[in-house]
Design a protein around this motif. Structure first.
Motif, short mmCIF file in Angstrom:
data_model
loop_
_atom_site.label_atom_id
_atom_site.label_comp_id
_atom_site.label_asym_id
_atom_site.label_seq_id
_atom_site.Cartn_x
_atom_site.Cartn_y
_atom_site.Cartn_z
N GLN A 38 0.85 -1.19 0.00
CA GLN A 38 0.00 0.00 0.00
C GLN A 38 0.88 1.23 0.00
OE1 GLN A 38 -2.96 0.22 3.13
NE2 GLN A 38 -4.20 1.65 1.91
N ALA A 39 0.80 1.99 -1.07
CA ALA A 39 1.54 3.24 -1.20
C ALA A 39 0.73 4.37 -0.57
CB ALA A 39 1.81 3.53 -2.67
N PRO A 40 1.39 5.45 -0.17
CA PRO A 40 0.68 6.56 0.45
C PRO A 40 -0.44 7.09 -0.45
CG PRO A 40 3.04 6.85 0.71
CD PRO A 40 2.85 5.67 -0.20
N GLY A 41 -1.63 7.20 0.11
CA GLY A 41 -2.75 7.72 -0.64
C GLY A 41 -3.37 6.77 -1.64
N LYS A 42 -2.92 5.52 -1.64
CA LYS A 42 -3.45 4.55 -2.60
C LYS A 42 -4.06 3.36 -1.86
CE LYS A 42 -0.41 5.72 -6.46
NZ LYS A 42 0.49 5.17 -7.51
N GLU A 43 -4.82 2.59 -2.60
CA GLU A 43 -5.40 1.39 -2.03
C GLU A 43 -4.37 0.27 -1.98
OE1 GLU A 43 -10.06 2.07 -3.42
OE2 GLU A 43 -8.91 0.36 -4.18
N ARG A 44 -4.65 -0.68 -1.11
CA ARG A 44 -3.79 -1.84 -1.03
C ARG A 44 -3.83 -2.61 -2.35
NH1 ARG A 44 -5.73 -5.82 3.40
NH2 ARG A 44 -7.30 -6.21 1.78
N GLU A 45 -2.66 -3.10 -2.75
CA GLU A 45 -2.51 -3.76 -4.05
C GLU A 45 -1.88 -5.13 -3.87
OE1 GLU A 45 -0.19 -2.70 -8.23
OE2 GLU A 45 0.72 -2.13 -6.32
N PHE A 46 -2.42 -6.11 -4.57
CA PHE A 46 -1.81 -7.43 -4.59
C PHE A 46 -0.47 -7.37 -5.32
CE2 PHE A 46 -1.34 -11.91 -4.99
CZ PHE A 46 -0.90 -12.15 -6.28
N VAL A 47 0.52 -8.08 -4.80
CA VAL A 47 1.83 -8.13 -5.43
C VAL A 47 2.17 -9.53 -5.94
CG1 VAL A 47 4.31 -7.81 -5.09
CG2 VAL A 47 2.68 -6.23 -4.02
N ALA A 48 2.09 -10.52 -5.05
CA ALA A 48 2.49 -11.87 -5.43
C ALA A 48 1.89 -12.88 -4.48
CB ALA A 48 4.02 -12.00 -5.42
N ALA A 49 1.76 -14.11 -4.96
CA ALA A 49 1.26 -15.20 -4.11
C ALA A 49 1.97 -16.49 -4.49
CB ALA A 49 -0.25 -15.37 -4.26
N ILE A 50 2.05 -17.39 -3.51
CA ILE A 50 2.62 -18.71 -3.74
C ILE A 50 1.70 -19.73 -3.10
CG2 ILE A 50 4.11 -18.55 -1.69
CD1 ILE A 50 6.23 -20.12 -3.33
N SER A 51 1.50 -20.82 -3.80
CA SER A 51 0.62 -21.87 -3.27
C SER A 51 1.27 -22.55 -2.07
CB SER A 51 0.36 -22.91 -4.37
OG SER A 51 1.59 -23.52 -4.76
N TRP A 52 0.45 -23.25 -1.30
CA TRP A 52 1.06 -23.90 -0.13
C TRP A 52 1.93 -25.07 -0.54
CZ3 TRP A 52 -0.50 -28.91 1.25
CH2 TRP A 52 -1.80 -29.31 0.91
N SER A 53 1.75 -25.56 -1.76
CA SER A 53 2.68 -26.57 -2.27
C SER A 53 4.02 -25.96 -2.65
CB SER A 53 2.07 -27.23 -3.51
OG SER A 53 2.04 -26.31 -4.58
N GLY A 54 4.03 -24.66 -2.89
CA GLY A 54 5.23 -24.00 -3.38
C GLY A 54 5.42 -24.15 -4.87
N GLY A 55 4.54 -24.91 -5.50
CA GLY A 55 4.74 -25.22 -6.90
C GLY A 55 4.15 -24.22 -7.87
N ARG A 56 3.40 -23.27 -7.37
CA ARG A 56 2.77 -22.30 -8.25
C ARG A 56 2.86 -20.91 -7.66
NH1 ARG A 56 -2.43 -24.55 -11.04
NH2 ARG A 56 -0.77 -25.97 -11.65
N THR A 57 3.15 -19.95 -8.52
CA THR A 57 3.25 -18.56 -8.11
C THR A 57 2.43 -17.68 -9.05
OG1 THR A 57 5.27 -18.24 -9.40
CG2 THR A 57 5.53 -18.82 -7.07
N TYR A 58 2.13 -16.49 -8.57
CA TYR A 58 1.32 -15.56 -9.36
C TYR A 58 1.74 -14.15 -8.98
CZ TYR A 58 -2.87 -13.25 -11.21
OH TYR A 58 -3.73 -12.45 -11.90
N TYR A 59 1.89 -13.28 -10.01
CA TYR A 59 2.37 -11.93 -9.78
C TYR A 59 1.47 -10.91 -10.46
CZ TYR A 59 6.71 -14.38 -8.62
OH TYR A 59 7.65 -15.21 -8.07
#
Length: 126
Positions: A38-59
């Motif tokens: 979350q940058a000043p004055g902006k809404e929270r933004e998704f950056v990255a995620a990883i599955s609990w298996s560790g085998g998949r990521t998303y950006y």
């Protein structure tokens, strides 16, 4: 799961930082992990995620090729390696966890996550 984010700081444009998210509790290995900012004055933004298996990521598109999310289930820790940082990456970064779900799920909406860390500030100077 309780989360503690760390690793933020001040860096020049083009530099690198690695954020860590230490988790306590027995559910880390069964939790998808995500990073938001979350940058000043902006809404929270998704950056990255990883599955609990560790085998998949998303950006989010704006960080693809520069940021890498990873996890070490033995250490109950998730990481966000940030390279080629830009001033527009300046924000408070939050880690989040979502317990359960699919083995390869990579949630990206804040409402999908159960637990949140306290945030760590990243400032990129030009």
């Amino acid at each position: 799961v309780q989360l503690q984010a760390s690793g933020g700081g001040l860096v020049q444009a083009g530099g690198s930082l690695r954020l860590s998210c230490a988790a306590s509790g027995r559910t880390f290995s069964n939790s998808a992990m995500g990073w938001f900012r979350q940058a000043p004055g902006k809404e929270r933004e998704f950056v990255a995620a990883i599955s609990w298996s560790g085998g998949r990521t998303y950006y989010v598109d704006s960080v693809k090729g520069r940021f890498t999310i990873s996890r070490d289930n033995a250490k109950n820790t998730a990481y966000l390696q940030m390279n080629s940082l830009k001033p527009e990456d300046t924000a408070v970064y939050y880690c989040a966890a979502r317990y359960g779900g699919g083995y390869h799920d990579t949630p990206s909406r804040g409402a999908e996550f159960d637990s949140w860390g306290q945030g760590t500030l990243v400032t990129v100077s030009s």
